[in-house]
Structure formats: C-alpha cells, structure tokens
Design a protein around this motif. Structure first.
Motif, short mmCIF file in Angstrom:
data_model
loop_
_atom_site.label_atom_id
_atom_site.label_comp_id
_atom_site.label_asym_id
_atom_site.label_seq_id
_atom_site.Cartn_x
_atom_site.Cartn_y
_atom_site.Cartn_z
N HIS A 196 0.74 -1.16 -0.13
CA HIS A 196 0.05 -0.01 0.01
C HIS A 196 0.84 1.32 -0.15
O HIS A 196 0.72 1.98 0.73
CB HIS A 196 -0.88 0.08 1.14
CG HIS A 196 -1.93 -1.27 1.13
ND1 HIS A 196 -2.73 -1.41 2.19
CD2 HIS A 196 -2.11 -2.40 0.33
CE1 HIS A 196 -3.42 -2.42 1.98
NE2 HIS A 196 -2.85 -3.07 0.89
N GLU A 256 -7.84 10.59 -3.85
CA GLU A 256 -9.07 10.25 -2.98
C GLU A 256 -9.33 8.86 -3.36
O GLU A 256 -9.76 7.97 -2.50
CB GLU A 256 -10.37 11.25 -3.47
CG GLU A 256 -10.11 12.38 -2.84
CD GLU A 256 -11.21 13.51 -3.63
OE1 GLU A 256 -11.93 13.10 -4.24
OE2 GLU A 256 -11.25 14.60 -3.18
N ARG A 305 -7.13 6.43 -1.34
CA ARG A 305 -7.21 6.38 -0.09
C ARG A 305 -8.65 5.85 0.40
O ARG A 305 -8.82 5.42 1.36
CB ARG A 305 -7.19 7.93 0.45
CG ARG A 305 -5.91 8.45 0.58
CD ARG A 305 -5.65 9.86 0.92
NE ARG A 305 -4.41 10.12 1.13
CZ ARG A 305 -3.70 11.58 1.06
NH1 ARG A 305 -4.61 12.53 0.81
NH2 ARG A 305 -2.33 11.61 1.42
N LYS A 306 -9.70 5.90 -0.85
CA LYS A 306 -10.78 5.07 -0.46
C LYS A 306 -10.72 3.74 -0.39
O LYS A 306 -11.31 3.03 0.45
CB LYS A 306 -11.87 5.41 -1.76
CG LYS A 306 -13.08 4.88 -1.55
CD LYS A 306 -14.01 5.33 -2.75
CE LYS A 306 -13.71 4.26 -3.86
NZ LYS A 306 -14.85 4.67 -4.93
N GLU A 347 -6.88 2.43 3.41
CA GLU A 347 -7.04 3.34 4.38
C GLU A 347 -5.60 3.82 5.11
O GLU A 347 -5.24 4.66 5.35
CB GLU A 347 -7.65 2.80 5.78
CG GLU A 347 -9.19 2.77 5.46
CD GLU A 347 -10.03 2.25 6.48
OE1 GLU A 347 -9.29 2.32 7.70
OE2 GLU A 347 -11.04 1.85 6.91
N ASP A 348 -4.42 2.65 4.75
CA ASP A 348 -3.35 3.02 5.41
C ASP A 348 -2.18 3.32 4.25
O ASP A 348 -0.97 3.20 4.38
CB ASP A 348 -2.63 1.81 6.00
CG ASP A 348 -2.72 0.60 5.23
OD1 ASP A 348 -3.23 0.45 3.99
OD2 ASP A 348 -1.98 -0.57 5.54
N TYR A 357 3.08 11.75 10.04
CA TYR A 357 2.46 10.36 9.92
C TYR A 357 3.00 9.41 10.66
O TYR A 357 2.37 8.66 11.07
CB TYR A 357 2.86 10.15 8.40
CG TYR A 357 2.00 9.59 7.55
CD1 TYR A 357 2.06 7.85 8.03
CD2 TYR A 357 0.97 9.79 6.81
CE1 TYR A 357 0.98 7.07 7.56
CE2 TYR A 357 0.16 8.76 6.29
CZ TYR A 357 0.05 7.67 6.31
OH TYR A 357 -0.66 6.82 5.69
#
Length: 436
Positions: free
Chosen positions: A256, A287, A290-291, A294-295, A372
């Motif tokens: 990811h 977007e 990230r949808k 999540e990580d 982060y």
C-alpha cells in the motif's frame, strides 16, 4: 590471468538492474567483479542523464577511475552515452561508448577492444527499437527485496525530459519471462519484489493483445508462491482509476505504497511541463487510492523553479501539497536539459529563487513525514526486517514506513528476511521505533 571489472552506476533502479545483468555476463565469461574503489582492469560506468548533475557525475567518474588505474579500459554506457555520444568522443580517457541496447553484448565488445586496442563506439538509434531487450534472469537484490525490470522506454515527452530520447519508445517484457524470473527469486527465499521500468504504467500498451496491461502482470505475480510482497516503483498518476483499483485490492500481496510523480501542483506549470493531467484529476486519483486503502502512503517528485514559475504559481503548488499531505516528497531544482523544449523557454528562474522554494518544500515534506510517523504510535504493524545496523534491525512496513527494532528487544529468533508483527512505540522524522 583472471581479468577484473568494476562498475559505477548512476541513476535509477532500472540502471542498477542492468548493471547486475552486465556483471553476470562478465562472471559467466570468467571475469572477476571487484569493488569500484579497487584497482580493476576494466571500469564500466553506467550513466544517467536525468539532470545536469547526473551528467557531471558521469564525467567525474571517468577522471576518478583513471586515477585508480591509468591503464584501465574505460567503458561508458547507458542514457548519457546514448544522448551525448559526440561529447564523450572528445574525452580521451574513454575507450568504449555503448548505448542503451548494446549493454547485452558488453563482454563481446570489450574483448574486441582488448584484441585490437581500437576505440569502439556502438550507439544504435534507440527510437527504432521495437522489442524489449531481455537480459534473462538477473536477480538484482536490494537487501532482502528483488528489483524486476518489466518495461523500457517512454512515449510521454514531458518538456523538461530527455528520457524518451535516451530510452526510446515503450517496450514491455513478456509476462511469462517476468513470472519465470520471479519464481526463481522466490526459491532463493526472497519475499519482496519491486516492479520497475522507465514508465511502468504503460506496461503492455505495445503488445498486440490489448487485454495485457500492468494489472494483468500484477495478478500473475500475486499467484507466485513464496513472494509475500509486491511493491510498485514510480508510476504515472493516470494509471489509477476505479476499474484498476477494483482489481488491485483483490491482490493481497500488493504493498500500500504508491510513488506518484506529480512534478507541480499548479495547472499552468503542469501544462508547460506537458504533464497530461490537472490538479483536479490528481486530487481525484489520491481520493481513489485513499478510499480503497486506509493505510496508503503516497510519495512524489516535485520540480521547483520550472521556467515561468511565478511566485503565484509556486504558492499554488505549495497549497496543493499541503492539501494532499504526501508522506514524503523528493524535491528537485529544475535543471535545463539541452535538446528539450523547456531549455528554450523564456523566464528561466535564478538559482537563489530555486533554492528558496526547494527549502520551503523540503520543510513541508519533513513535517508531513514526522506527523505521519507519530500517528502510528501504539499501532501494530508488520515489518519485513532487512538488515542489522549498529544496534538496530531495520526494515519496512507494507506501506513503506522505515522501522527500527533495538537488538535488546530481540529474543533468540531469526529476524532478518522475516515479516514480523511489532508494536510502534515512537515516531520520529525519519522512522518509527518498534518493539516485539
């Protein structure tokens, strides 16, 4: 007597992969590879031409190796050799100049030179190259991950970039050859592969079969037993859409972490760069990622001081980067490349202004990274531990956070090349500290 060969490699992972391929060719022909700080009979300088600095480093290497061994054979190959053959011909230290597509016959050419002592220049017109030059099984590893080249060339012609001239048009490696190499890598116990190329997002677009694209390749790699992580190198943002993501999330081995080359956060600048997206399109891409994850961690490249970049344009970029919140940004000060459209543009930005803008973005990147990392305190993460340095084991999470584990915290178990669940206890600017 066994002849010795040393390599200097500049630039990207593709270049490093190709250096390993050339090393293997020499080894198979009974040459010995030595460190480039040692005296060698032959020095191969695998060059880069992304920036003026890369060109300068290539020339510095030439002088350095002659200081180590005055009588050594000097081979210059790669991107700088491809686009600046005439320039290199003027340098008396250079014995052999090879372009991109001549790397796979380097031993034969070196032996021709050793027999005749006549300078050799072989730089073919790379724009006419239609097939992917497959080096076979290379096994270039970075610590405990293997880097696999699956594609070459670029058709984008960004206004600041020489790479399409140095590397030619897009050419993809056959899926079965990629899979075969990775299967052999898995048998060596390597758990992670990095998929790289000059323009990875265009993988398969040169094939007659319109149904073979990067996602198909990733689906095949995901099936390979023993491989636990698939990491993508830098990718073109426009690769990411709903259709791609719906297939990608089914591949549990894909990391990811996505390196999306943005270059500017201002539409006017992007247009002059000949980048083929707007900031709104890029925002939608982020977007989308990230949808589905999540990580997800996003990193990028930014060029500051591009010709015509006004204070207002730079501020638009700054505000856009604050909004997107990349984990890390690699900031480059614009460097004119002879032969590109951008080098002839008016309103070139002076060095002091580039430095000031670069510094401002580096500060923002550092803040993002620290913020982060701190968010992970108290969370459990899986880390592939790669090496021990000083008193710590170092490795990366699936989304590419750098993790440190104190050796005092390790019981009598093997850590290196293992994926282990650990807890984050501290987040700093550059890494997270974990415990078992």
């Amino acid at each position: 007597m066994e002849r010795t060969v040393a390599f200097y490699t500049l630039g990207c992972k593709v270049n490093q992969y190709e250096t390993n391929a050339m090393e293997q060719q020499f080894i198979q022909n009974n040459y010995k590879i030595v460190d480039n700080t040692e005296k060698a009979d032959i020095y191969v300088i695998n060059t880069c031409t992304v920036t003026n600095m890369a060109d300068r480093k290539s020339r510095q290497m030439l002088r350095r190796v002659k200081e180590i061994n005055q009588s050594a054979v000097i081979v210059v190959c790669g991107c700088y050799a491809q686009v600046a053959k005439t320039e290199l011909e003027q340098i008396p230290e250079v014995d052999i100049i090879l372009g991109i597509n001549e790397k796979n016959k380097i031993v034969q050419i070196v032996e021709e030179y050793l027999a005749s002592k006549n300078n050799i220049i072989e730089v073919a017109d790379v724009s006419k190259q239609k097939e992917f030059l497959d080096f076979g099984d290379v096994t270039y590893t970075e610590k405990n991950r293997a880097v696999i080249k699956v594609q070459d060339g670029c058709n984008m012609f960004c206004s600041y970039c020489l790479i399409p001239y140095a590397r030619g048009r897009i050419r993809s490696r056959k899926i079965e050859n990629v899979v075969s190499e990775i299967e052999k890598i898995a048998k060596q116990g390597i758990k992670e592969v990095v998929i790289t190329g000059i323009h990875v997002a265009s993988y398969g677009k040169d094939f007659e079969n319109e149904n073979i694209r990067l996602i198909n390749l990733l689906e095949e790699i995901n099936k390979i037993e023993g491989i636990e992580r698939i990491r993508l190198g830098s990718i073109e943002p426009l690769l990411i859409n709903e259709e791609f993501m719906k297939r990608l999330i089914k591949l549990e081995k894909v990391c990811h972490h996505f390196h999306l080359s943005l270059q500017s956060g201002c539409d006017e600048t992007l247009k002059r760069m000949n980048r083929r997206y707007t900031t709104q399109q890029f925002r939608n891409i982020v977007e989308c990622l990230r949808k589905y994850y999540e990580d997800v961690i996003l990193t990028t490249d930014i060029i500051v001081g591009f010709p015509g970049e006004t204070e207002e344009e730079f501020n638009k970029t700054y505000e856009f980067l604050k909004e997107i919140k990349f984990y890390k940004m690699h900031i480059f000060k614009y460097s004119p490349r002879k032969g590109t459209k951008a080098a002839q543009m008016k309103q070139q930005i002076d060095g002091a202004k580039k430095e000031e803008r670069s510094h401002k973005l580096i500060e923002l990147s550092d803040e993002n990274e620290k913020s982060y990392n701190k968010k992970y305190v108290g969370k459990t993460v899986e880390v592939l531990f790669e090496e021990k340095k000083d008193n710590y084991y170092k490795g990366h999470t699936k989304n590419y956070l750098l993790a440190y584990l104190s050796e005092e915290n390790v019981k009598d178990i093997k850590i290196e090349n293992q994926i282990i669940k650990v807890k984050c206890i501290e987040g700093t600017k550059e890494h997270i500290l974990v415990e078992m």
